[in-house]
Design an enzyme around this catalytic site. Structure first.
Site, PDB file in Angstrom:
ATOM      1  N   GLU A 323       0.834  -1.199   0.000  1.00  0.00           N
ATOM      2  CA  GLU A 323       0.000   0.000   0.000  1.00  0.00           C
ATOM      3  C   GLU A 323       0.872   1.253   0.000  1.00  0.00           C
ATOM      4  O   GLU A 323       1.748   1.414   0.856  1.00  0.00           O
ATOM      5  CB  GLU A 323      -0.891   0.029   1.243  1.00  0.00           C
ATOM      6  CG  GLU A 323      -1.856  -1.135   1.350  1.00  0.00           C
ATOM      7  CD  GLU A 323      -2.682  -1.067   2.627  1.00  0.00           C
ATOM      8  OE1 GLU A 323      -3.839  -1.512   2.595  1.00  0.00           O
ATOM      9  OE2 GLU A 323      -2.182  -0.573   3.663  1.00  0.00           O
ATOM     10  N   CYS A 324       0.620   2.151  -0.935  1.00  0.00           N
ATOM     11  CA  CYS A 324       1.242   3.473  -0.984  1.00  0.00           C
ATOM     12  C   CYS A 324       2.760   3.380  -0.877  1.00  0.00           C
ATOM     13  O   CYS A 324       3.417   2.976  -1.828  1.00  0.00           O
ATOM     14  CB  CYS A 324       0.642   4.373   0.090  1.00  0.00           C
ATOM     15  SG  CYS A 324       0.880   6.142  -0.218  1.00  0.00           S
ATOM     16  N   GLY A 325       3.347   3.715   0.279  1.00  0.00           N
ATOM     17  CA  GLY A 325       4.799   3.604   0.423  1.00  0.00           C
ATOM     18  C   GLY A 325       5.292   2.202   0.175  1.00  0.00           C
ATOM     19  O   GLY A 325       6.387   1.996  -0.361  1.00  0.00           O
TER      20      GLY A 325
END
Length: 433
Positions: A323-325
């Site tokens: 997720e994301c990072g």
């Protein structure tokens, strides 16, 4: 039916001092020996880190979109059974967004304590506070706090004109030295603030002094009944599955409710810190949550085995949620805001690019192959990849952010921070694959 005094702490806008005020009340209540539970309205990772340290208990999200009414109701009922005081920090302004802090207050009968930055006003404070209190008939603003007043006489001026049913609970003096440092996503993480405990006590002292200039918190408090809803029995489809979770200053955006959800589904969770050089534990599935890879790319690359462990996990076809990072870490490289390029794991083709301005923001609903998931997006990076997306999110508020979902082998990756309670069955099916 559990009953407990509770307050929604909100404001007319962001930047009024909601987080520091909530932390101050929680710290002072703990100092008195009261059991305090704090919740945060809407998606947020950084404020809850501060509020957890202030309250001494994990801080959960209350979000009518991501978690739904029954989930929020269950969280409040459990907290009421275990606590002497419940505080709910609002998001943005009281009526901003859909769902808003006011919607949450109305759904559960939470009285609102409105905090207003009074530093640049006097008698107009009462007009603004009264407007907040009268704008919607289905919520009750039980009191107001004047933040950043310059003197006792300033506190008396802002209180002039307040109606009898809208007491001035406290007036806090302006103290710039008590402000917390910020980063592009908001407050700096609590684990990066070695002086936080002293600051929390200073906030508690400021709150006590502020209450002496008003009527005090008890003027706004009253017990509220919270009825627990019937719980759906999902079984434990993840019994026997070990899920490894990266957790440190780089991978820190983890909702406590997501961990609860995985445990309730039967999973055994094992945590590791790539930044500390810890190896990926023996596991059946892996979760790389969001965080700050742009601050720690060099340390990740210096880990002797982290990227190789990720590649072995991918080669084994085991589930990996990024997720994301966490998504950025799986790319081939990351270009930071200074233009420097850092090599990354290379499990997904493409590169990430840090920006100086916000790239995406908004609640998200996305249909996984297993069903609909909900969550949110908030990031300062962009990415380029030739990998085709398997789905695109929708924004319930009509915003332009509509994140893409990627899949390659056992990898499921997106900029979205998912809220697992939105669809536990879908989450279980993915991690069980």
């Amino acid at each position: 039916m559990p009953s407990c005094p509770a307050l929604m702490i909100s404001a007319p806008a962001s930047g009024q001092g909601k987080t520091s005020l909530t932390a101050a009340i929680a710290s002072q209540a703990r100092r008195q020996g009261r059991r305090v539970r704090v919740f945060k309205t809407g998606p947020d990772y950084l404020d809850p880190m501060i509020l957890e340290r202030a309250s001494g208990a994990p801080v959960y999200q209350l979000d009518l979109f991501m978690g739904g009414l029954a989930h929020c109701q269950a969280l409040l009922a459990q907290a009421a059974a275990e606590s002497d005081l419940i505080l709910v920090e609002g998001v943005m302004g009281l009526f901003d967004g859909d769902p808003s802090s006011a919607d949450l207050a109305a759904a559960f009968g939470l009285p609102v304590l409105a905090v207003l930055d009074a530093s640049a006003m006097a008698q107009t404070f009462a007009a603004l506070a009264t407007g907040l209190a009268r704008y919607r008939s289905d919520i009750r603003v039980a009191g107001v706090v004047a933040n950043r007043v310059g003197s006792e006489s300033h506190a008396r001026m802002v209180a002039q004109g307040l109606p009898q049913d809208l007491p001035l609970v406290a007036a806090l003096r302006r103290q710039p030295e008590l402000s917390l440092p910020e980063r592009h996503l908001g407050l700096v993480q609590a684990l990066e603030l070695p002086g936080l405990e002293a600051q929390l006590q200073a906030w508690a002292d400021a709150w006590e002094a502020g209450c002496a200039l008003g009527q005090g918190l008890e003027a706004a408090l009253a017990p509220i009944d919270f009825q627990a809803p019937a719980r759906a029995d999902l079984g434990q489809p993840l019994v026997g599955r070990r899920i490894a979770i990266a957790r440190d200053a780089c991978f820190s955006f983890i909702y406590p409710a997501n961990l609860d959800c995985l445990r309730e589904l039967g999973a055994a969770l094992c945590f590791f810190s790539p930044l500390a050089g810890e190896d990926l534990p023996d596991c059946d599935a892996l979760w790389l949550p969001g965080g700050y890879p742009e601050l720690h790319a060099q340390a990740l690359a210096a880990h002797p085995r982290f990227f190789a462990d990720l590649r072995r996990h991918q080669a084994a076809g085991k589930p990996l949620l990024a997720e994301c990072g966490g998504l950025l870490v799986l790319l081939e490289q990351l270009v930071d805001a200074d233009g420097k390029t850092w090599p990354l794991a290379g499990l997904l083709p493409g590169s990430g690019h840090m920006q100086t301005r916000l790239s995406a923001l908004g609640l998200q609903s996305i249909v996984w192959p297993e069903g609909e998931l909900r969550g949110h997006s908030f990031h300062y990076s962009t990415m380029e990849t030739p990998l085709p997306a398997i789905a695109q999110a929708a924004n319930p508020n009509g915003g332009k952010t509509r994140e893409l979902l990627y899949q390659q082998g056992g990898i499921r990756a997106s900029y979205i921070h998912h809220y697992f309670h939105a669809n536990p069955a879908a989450v279980a099916q993915f991690f069980r694959a």
